[in-house]
Design an enzyme around this catalytic site. Structure first.
Site, short mmCIF file in Angstrom:
data_model
loop_
_atom_site.label_atom_id
_atom_site.label_comp_id
_atom_site.label_asym_id
_atom_site.label_seq_id
_atom_site.Cartn_x
_atom_site.Cartn_y
_atom_site.Cartn_z
N LYS A 78 -16.11 -19.06 17.40
CA LYS A 78 -16.56 -17.69 17.59
C LYS A 78 -16.70 -17.47 19.09
O LYS A 78 -17.50 -18.12 19.74
CB LYS A 78 -17.91 -17.56 16.89
N ASP A 111 -28.50 -8.90 7.09
CA ASP A 111 -27.15 -8.40 6.81
C ASP A 111 -26.53 -9.23 5.68
O ASP A 111 -25.42 -9.75 5.81
CB ASP A 111 -26.30 -8.45 8.08
#
Ligand SMILES: *[C@@H]1O[C@H](CO)[C@@H](O)[C@H](O)[C@H]1NC(C)=O
Ligand SMILES: *[C@@H]1O[C@H](CO)[C@@H](O)[C@H](O)[C@H]1NC(C)=O
Ligand SMILES: *[C@@H]1O[C@H](CO)[C@@H](O)[C@H](O)[C@H]1NC(C)=O
Ligand SMILES: *[C@@H]1O[C@H](CO)[C@@H](O)[C@H](O)[C@H]1NC(C)=O
Ligand SMILES: *[C@@H]1O[C@H](CO)[C@@H](O)[C@H](O)[C@H]1NC(C)=O
Length: 857
Positions: free
Chosen positions: A531, A627
């Site tokens: 990432k 989330d």
């Protein structure tokens, strides 16, 4: 046989001519196709209306079935017709195939009586019935439709058949059976349904009626008695209206002699017999006072379908022409304003009918038909109704029951564009307290950015070659420094460049607000997900850091683990374990991956619940994910679920003086209470997890703006079905037959509790976990029971919709790049996700801009 047939024809011919003597010869309709089967019967049977249903032996050429189970009940006076006393049971899929002589409208009638027998409990038999094109019944179970085990049930459909071949497929739910007492496939006259009608609101011409299939739900002789098949011109049954009439004393029955009814050109006795037009309901007291009310009839219906309402009128109350004018309403909307029967029918005692299409968007669980006076100086203050037919129309995937088509498509797919915008506006409109929130946002402190963002002190964007590990300052320094101890291995930039082919676009497997996610292969062959933070994105940096902090504190089997990091040259790179099977969502819909079994889905839900439970309770301060969604639950090569993407996470203690106004998360998953009160609790995650549970069960996105309004939001829509006790109608068709109803029930209850309006009413993740484990136990007991059964009966059909067993995608460079997306899905995927994707990346600031814009409109 021939003789019988001749007698039959003679009988029906006589019947028709006596009833319609005054009308002339136009009425003797002789169906070109007239297939009648008394299933499970050893000999043919004659019904009270004189028709002969053939035995299994005589119809053996029609059926393709693996098993041949016939059952019968002892003769009984209570049963109206001998066709109900025998039945055929199918433990495996069975198909009747008919060769028809004439295309066009056909009645398909299915007759059921779940009598007691020693082969199968027919009350519990659960099955679907479909033609090549239409789903007629989906996971149908007698006991859901009929509590009286002695009552017969007839399902009547009207299908425009265009091919010579017509089939009826009976598909039992896995481990259950299908049954049928009798089948009719009979031609109907072409003029019965013309191609055009009228749309209810806005009142408009509607054409294309012959492109739908219909289920006759109600056929009512208003103001009159039951009309049995032998007294109808087409063998239909017309029932009295009293059970639908809302206030019985507001209506009064009127009648005339049937022979007084004169059909005008364009209406024939085939539309409805004289006996229907010869009776009516009018307004009570209309002859003594001037009434000012409506007479209402209510019909239970399914608001996810369009309906065709046929209203029959015939002025048998007026003494002279042009005296009666009245209004007709459907579901509170004006359907016919100032209906003047003298003009449209041309005379008194002359039939008139009108077809009105009620769009699903105007439907409610009770369809209401009302008649009322026009008021003012319009002759008599009265209104009448002679008959009503309520027909359910097939939906966009050609189903008359449930959400799924014969080909497995679900409703609402395929449309695009402006619908999405409408869905967007609608969704925002629905949020309570929106204005207040925007107002608060405008009054945000001027230094909010500094207060909310670590980047000013932690991640200098233009800091040359200093690394983020060492460039931090201020009082939080030691705090963060300690937390970095868990960051794992240090990677050099060149090592990661090599592993990701210099961050080549083809290696990208996910895109998020923070930057891209790449698949990478390390020297030793290990696959990892890399990432890479995008230094341009300030918000991304915040999320990035948050995630580092989170992950460094957390180690759990059901949380995606961090392998290492790289901070060379101001890069912000995190290296995670690679989850070769990608997001849970991709296995549910949109990617055409092999469907997961119910057990696999349960195990994945349990795994993620464990991960979240650990987040909430496993650390001293407790962490809220914020989330939770199906794209943030990743699956490894053994399909073990791990919760990912802590980019938005905020630990409860730490967050107390921060970020309390920015609503983050993804639409469709957001806790409504979080919206109302702007207070984040671990119960907000529980809410979002409830939505994930529904996704697992129904295999559709949390928000699908292309669907009709009431279906857009999965949580609301599924809970409507749950409350009706019909949730099984909307489950993923791949689960049909393999899911234990008890397991599903437990699971659905867990989801429902998660979705309670108020956080205090929702269970903790621990409670949810317990319920899911229980659902898994129920499923396993069921599967074992079934396995034993299988050994005896061997009912496994190769062609049936059986999800393939665990087939983890083998890690191979090419398929992985496409098939697995470890962090956030690419934007271009399924049409439904484009919208939610956009929203995902607009958490925080951008979302508020949208609020503000909407507010300003
Ligand atoms: C059957 O009975 C149950 C419980 O008594 C009731 O809730 C349900 O509405 C009934 N169903 C029908 C079709 O009458
Ligand atoms: C049946 O459908 C076909 C194809 O849509 C159409 O051409 C035909 O006119 C319809 N038949 C009737 C009787 O409406
Ligand atoms: C059929 O209609 C005739 C004449 O209206 C009536 O006498 C008879 O009772 C009806 N039959 C049934 C079964 O209702
Ligand atoms: C009749 O019903 C319609 C629609 O529900 C309503 O608008 C109208 O006011 C009612 N009329 C009377 C007299 O109650
Ligand atoms: C029902 O309304 C929707 C949206 O207004 C429209 O797209 C659809 O075509 C309508 N369906 C029918 C059968 O009129």
């Amino acid at each position: 046989m021939c003789l019988l047939l001749a007698i039959l024809l003679l009988l029906s011919g006589l019947d028709v001519s006596t009833v319609t003597a005054a009308v002339g010869p136009a009425t003797g309709f002789k169906p070109a196709d007239d297939i009648l089967i008394d299933c499970g019967s050893k000999s043919s049977s004659k019904t009270p209306d004189g028709r002969v249903f053939k035995s299994d032996q005589e119809t053996v050429q029609y059926i393709e079935a693996k098993d041949d189970i016939q059952v019968s009940a002892p003769p009984s006076d209570k049963v109206a017709s001998p066709i109900y006393l025998t039945a055929r049971i199918f433990r495996e899929e069975a198909t009747y195939k008919f060769h028809l002589t004439r295309p066009g409208w056909h009645w398909v009638r299915l007759h059921f009586l779940a009598f007691t027998n020693d082969k199968f409990d027919l009350q519990q038999a659960t099955f679907s019935v479909m033609t090549e094109k239409y789903v007629l019944l989906h996971n149908f179970k007698i006991s859901n439709n009929n509590n009286d085990s002695q009552a017969v049930l007839q399902k009547e459909y009207l299908v425009n058949i265009t091919d010579a071949q017509f089939s009826l497929r009976f598909r039992p739910m896995k481990g259950s059976a299908a049954f049928i007492n009798a089948i009719e496939v009979v031609s109907a006259p072409d003029e019965l349904i013309s191609d055009s009608g009228t749309a209810l609101f806005p009142v408009n011409g509607f054409s294309g009626l012959s492109d739908y299939a219909y289920q006759s739900v109600y056929r009512v002789n208003v103001g009159g008695p039951l009309i049995v098949p032998q007294n109808d011109t087409l063998g239909r049954t017309w029932i009295p209206d009293k059970e639908f009439l809302k206030e019985e004393n507001m209506a009064k029955d009127v009648k005339t002699t049937p022979s007084a009814i004169k059909y005008p050109p364009g209406v024939t006795p085939l539309i409805a017999p004289q006996t229907v037009y010869a009776t009516a309901a009018e307004m009570a007291d209309s002859h003594t006072i001037a009434p000012n009310f409506n007479v209402s009839w209510n019909f239970l219906s399914n608001p996810s379908f369009n309906y065709l309402i046929r209203l029959h009128f015939c002025d048998i109350v007026s003494k002279s022409l042009n005296d009666l004018y009245f209004n007709v309403y459907i579901n509170g909307k004006i359907a016919i304003s100032g209906l003047d029967l003298s003009t449209v029918a041309g005379d008194l005692a002359t039939p008139y009918y009108k077809d009105i299409v009620v769009n699903a968007t105007l439907m409610t669980p009770e369809l209401q038909v009302q008649i009322g006076p026009m008021g003012e100086d319009t002759g008599s203050q009265n209104a009448i109704l002679n008959g009503v037919e309520v027909l359910k129309m097939s939906n966009s995937v050609n189903s008359l029951d449930g959400e799924f088509g014969v080909d497995g498509r679900t409703t609402g797919m395929g449309k695009h564009g402006m619908v999405a915008t409408a869905g967007f506006v609608m969704m925002f409109g629905a949020f309570i307290g929106l204005g207040a929130m925007v107002y608060r946002w405008k009054k945000r402190p001027q230094d909010w950015q500094k207060r909310n963002s670590f980047s000013s002190w932690l991640l200098p964007i233009h800091a040359g070659d200093t690394t983020f590990m060492t460039s931090k300052g201020g009082s939080q320094k030691s705090n963060f420094y300690n937390s970095t101890m868990g960051l794992g291995r240090y990677f050099s930039l060149s090592e990661l460049q090599e592993a990701t082919k210099n961050f080549e676009a083809s290696q990208i497997i996910g895109v998020g607000g923070f930057g891209n996610v790449y698949i990478a292969t390390l020297d030793d062959g290990t696959k990892v997900a890399v990432k890479r933070g995008n230094p341009q994105s300030e918000q991304g940096i915040t999320e990035f850091e948050t995630e580092i902090q989170m992950l460094s504190k957390l180690r759990h089997r059901h949380l995606v683990s961090l392998i290492g990091y790289c901070d060379e040259n101001s890069e912000m790179i995190l290296v995670y374990e690679f989850m070769s099977n990608g997001p849970f969502r991709d296995h549910l819909y949109g990617k055409n991956l092999a469907p997961l079994t119910w057990k696999q889905r349960l195990e994945i839900c349990i795994g993620s619940a464990r991960g979240l439970h650990y987040l909430h309770t496993g650390t001293a301060q407790g962490i809220i994910h914020r989330d939770v969604k199906s794209t943030n639950i990743l699956l490894d090569d053994a399909l073990v679920a791990k919760v990912a993407d802590f980019g938005l996470s905020k630990d409860v203690a730490f967050g107390q003086n921060h970020v309390s106004t920015a609503v983050k998360g993804s639409f469709g998953y957001l806790d409504p209470e979080y919206f109302r009160r702007q207070q984040l609790t671990d119960k907000s995650d529980v809410y979002s997890f409830g939505v994930v549970l529904l996704e697992a069960l129904c295999a559709r996105p949390a928000i699908n703006p292309q669907l009709p309004r009431e279906q857009v939001n999965l949580a609301e829509w599924a809970m409507q079905w749950k409350r009706k006790g019909l949730l099984e109608k909307i489950i993923d068709p791949h689960l049909a037959g393999t899911i234990n109803p008890e397991s599903m029930k437990k699971f659905a209850e867990a989801a429902e509790k998660c979705l309670e309006d108020y956080g205090v009413d929702r269970p903790t993740m621990g409670d949810v976990l317990w319920n899911l484990e229980y659902a898994l136990q129920l499923q396993e007991a069921f599967t074992q029971g079934k396995a034993e059964e299988t050994e005896i009966d061997k009912p496994v059909t190769p062609g049936s919709v059986l999800p393939t067993a665990t087939t983890p995608i083998t890690p191979s460079a090419t398929t992985n790049a496409e098939a697995s997306v470890p962090v956030v899905s690419k934007v271009e995927e399924t049409d439904g996700s484009v919208h939610s994707q956009t929203v995902d990346e607009h958490s925080g600031t951008a979302m508020f801009t949208q609020f503000a814009n909407l507010n300003g409109r």
